[in-house]
Design an enzyme around this catalytic site. Sequence first.
Site, PDB file in Angstrom:
ATOM      1  CD  GLU A 200       5.542   3.877  -3.363  1.00  0.00           C
ATOM      2  OE1 GLU A 200       5.494   3.578  -2.164  1.00  0.00           O
ATOM      3  OE2 GLU A 200       4.779   3.413  -4.209  1.00  0.00           O
ATOM      4  CB  ALA A 334       4.728   2.481   7.086  1.00  0.00           C
ATOM      5  CG  MET A 335       8.887   3.192   1.648  1.00  0.00           C
ATOM      6  SD  MET A 335       7.641   3.371   0.332  1.00  0.00           S
ATOM      7  CE  MET A 335       8.253   2.183  -0.855  1.00  0.00           C
ATOM      8  CD  GLU A 336       5.210  -0.021  -0.455  1.00  0.00           C
ATOM      9  OE1 GLU A 336       5.035   0.778   0.485  1.00  0.00           O
ATOM     10  OE2 GLU A 336       4.726   0.152  -1.590  1.00  0.00           O
ATOM     11  CG  HIS A 369      -0.872  -0.862   3.880  1.00  0.00           C
ATOM     12  ND1 HIS A 369      -2.016  -0.517   3.215  1.00  0.00           N
ATOM     13  CD2 HIS A 369       0.147  -0.348   3.153  1.00  0.00           C
ATOM     14  CE1 HIS A 369      -1.714   0.165   2.132  1.00  0.00           C
ATOM     15  NE2 HIS A 369      -0.394   0.293   2.068  1.00  0.00           N
ATOM     16  CD  GLU A 370       3.637   0.089   4.580  1.00  0.00           C
ATOM     17  OE1 GLU A 370       4.217  -0.184   3.509  1.00  0.00           O
ATOM     18  OE2 GLU A 370       2.822   1.025   4.697  1.00  0.00           O
ATOM     19  CD  GLU A 392       0.254   2.022  -1.760  1.00  0.00           C
ATOM     20  OE1 GLU A 392      -0.245   1.465  -0.781  1.00  0.00           O
ATOM     21  OE2 GLU A 392       1.479   2.248  -1.859  1.00  0.00           O
TER      22      GLU A 392
HETATM   23 ZN   LIG Z   1       0.938   1.019   0.676  1.00  0.00          ZN
END
Ligand SMILES: [Zn+2]
Length: 925
Positions: A200, A334-336, A369-370, A392
């Site tokens: 992303e 972090a990345m989902e 969040h993730e 987001e």
């Molecule tokens: Zn996010």
Amino acid sequence: MTDGSPDPPVTRRHTALLVARATANAILWIGTWQGASWLLFANRAWSAPTSSHDPRQSTTNLVTPSMNTQDPYRLPSHVRPTHYDLRIEPDLTAHTFTGHEVITLTVIEPTSDILLNATELEISSAIVSAESHSPRAGAVEMDDEHQRCRITFPHVIPAGTWTLHLTFRGTLNDKLRGFYRSSYKDSQGVVHSLAATQFEATDARRAFPCWDEPQFKAVFAVTLVIDPSLTAISNTRVIEDRQEHGKRVVRFAESIRMSTYLVAFIVGQLVPTPPIMARQTPVRLWSVPGKQHLTAFGHEIAVYSLNFLAEYYDSPYPGDKLDLIAIPDFASGAMENLGAITFRETALLLDQRTATHAEQGRVADVVAHENAHMWFGDLVTMAWWNGLWLNEAFATFMEMLVVDAWKPEWERWTAFGIARAAALSVDGLLSTRPIEFPVRAPKEAEAMFDVLTYEKGASVLRMLEQHLGPTVFRDGVRHYLTAHAYGNAETTDLWVSLGQASKHDVPALMNEWIFSPGYPVLSLSVESSSTLTLRQHRFTYAEDTSTSSSPSVAPHWQIPIQLRIDTGQGTETRRLLLGDRESHIPLPQNWTSILANEGGHGFYRVRYSAELLARLQMRGLHTLDPVERFNLLNDTWASTVAGMVAPADYLALTEHFHGERDPHVWAVMLGSFSTMYQLLAEDDRPRLAALVRKRLATTFADLGWTPRADERELVKELRGDIIRALGTLGRDEAIQAQAAEAFRELQTQTRPIDPNVIPALVSILAFTGDEARYEDFAGRVRAATTPQEERRYLFSLAAFRQPALLERTLAKTLTDDVRTQDAPFLVSSLLHNVYIREKAWEFVKRNWERMDRLFPKSGLRRMCGGIVGLSTPDLERDVRQFFATRKIDLGGKSLQQYLEQLHIAVRFGERDREAIRTVLASKTH
Ligand SMILES: [Zn+2]
């Protein structure tokens, strides 16, 4: 995605935010915290930036088949992928990878060429085939500027289903994006490599040729071919693991239909925890070897949040397993990636015995969040990057909801005041933008990851949720997820769902908040004894705009307002929606005081008339909720920076906060003192220090050094903040001596020290430290046993005061001593440190090209946020000249916002420095 700024909770996504948590946690007061602090509480108003794109007229973002390549950054969609069979073989020694993919395509209109995204890849073969046609080879032409490639075939490909076979190779880069390499040292000092992905917003195209836009959803079947000593992780569970020609071939199950930016593969010597089941889903945490003992806390919140979210969304988790993976080098927080969420280590791993409240909050927030993204983002995805806020803001909102349910005693929604304040600060600039904003090029997409998308977005969602009612809001969200599962959606789709659930005209309520820049300030006055007058106008730092804009063009908002009216008999709450610029409300005869924005959920500021403010003070500010005190102080400070309130009046208001026990309210006050510290000359700082000591005295006398039994975590956190402030801003010599003693005793283990106090000790010792201390702390960076400890000592190296020592820190930022995920933030801290900022700026100018080459792009942009600390007229001139001469573009409006913030800081200093000196010189403060 979550931002990578090294500071814990609340405030991680934007430099503006560094402020607040720097207090709670680590580091440098006089560095990060201080420079950024004004930001947090500052604000503005000018004419709205014009945009040729009005999303209200809405313009769908889904590309129609016939649309061709008018926009070189968008792909035509007469050819669409439905399935990728992807085989990747990384070489961790040579830092390269090879790949082969078979993409199933739906060709909607006959075509002789296929356009897709690819960059920094070498495509050696491209062949299309279909059941009834013989294979056809195509010619590949790369377009580096627009990061795409065109494959041209000698004959027209008829409409129908085709497969495209591509063979390619690429480099495992060190830029922390695409498919990249990371490394770590084991306990013997041996360096090991691993490879991870970060796609992303638009970097899947660096790992495999693809339709790299969120609306081209497809199913992914990944196979990773790796060294037998390594482990491979991807989005789904492993369905086959076999040896082949001395290699390990790991095949993963098919994914759900999803966007390219959510694909992930990670290869290295990684170790998993045993799984814990959340309903049907096995949840595991992964780390490099030797860190498994740091996983328990993250694991607990991961499982809790997954269960909570499935219940809230009324929808099962969309993947077949969930892995959370700590990566030693990671650009963001972090990345989902669906089923394979990647984190920087500080955002996932911690030791519960030694982590502070803030550090625990950071991990809990990021994990929640993730996980929230698995549905909101992964299952239902924005159609294009202009709608990023949908992802987001919602994940940020949900992270609060989850963590608040998990640990109510953390008062997560009060802490959110700090995030909201940061958004109010940036959104008060002339150079702000609407939450939803046009995006074309990748750089513009990257720039959308900012405080407006996350914090303003989450703030207005919270305001809406409170206005509609939490249950109705949740029902609307459920409707939205069901209606668009496995697909893409636009902002208007969310309004439709929320409107159905609530029977409210949600677009009318929300459009101004989402599609216009800025926000209102609400002025309250009582003009006859029985009528309250409410007026709204856009808040700005420039001047009082209540009279400057023509009423017919001035923006105005639908503002949900909760008023608390005290009378001789009790208290009444009134809820109203202020849609007009001015409104008059009858008051009960015997009213005694009035509070607007009760509960603090509104995304607006409040300005009370002198009479109303005096009445609130008579009521006693301690009787307000913490978030209400927070807002009162924060709004007043913003008006002070804007030049609408005299510094003397602001400082007089702070006297009412003697004995304050809420760390967030203190964050506002300490942030404002820190800003003053920065704008005063060194000769004047002792007087400011005296004022700081005076303000803090009652609270410190109450808290002392040692927690009481059963003390709340927030109080423990506050103790650290207060001690740090006394020892640095307050220059309290007794505290400084006690801090040194406490640190010694900590090393010899002769006295237990509460973990929340330790970062304060480190800050104070850096602030007062000499070369020996510097050497000691530098050594502790290398010897640290937790990611938090490493970060704490690393950033302490920017919090010293001796220029010679700080220059050594500057030099380190370009060496292997500091990971490129951290270096830009360290530079930013140094730009904020008044004892080195000129030299730090010279260093940045001198090394710009190198930094541009070395640092991740997102990091470079965050680093530039540090220029806000260069708040002298001379430096401001030089900064402007540098960026103009070099024609530097950070994407979106980032640079304009930094420059404007810098200008406001300079102007504040020039205008009010003398007034602040006068107050400090008087004996009465
Ligand atoms: Zn996010």
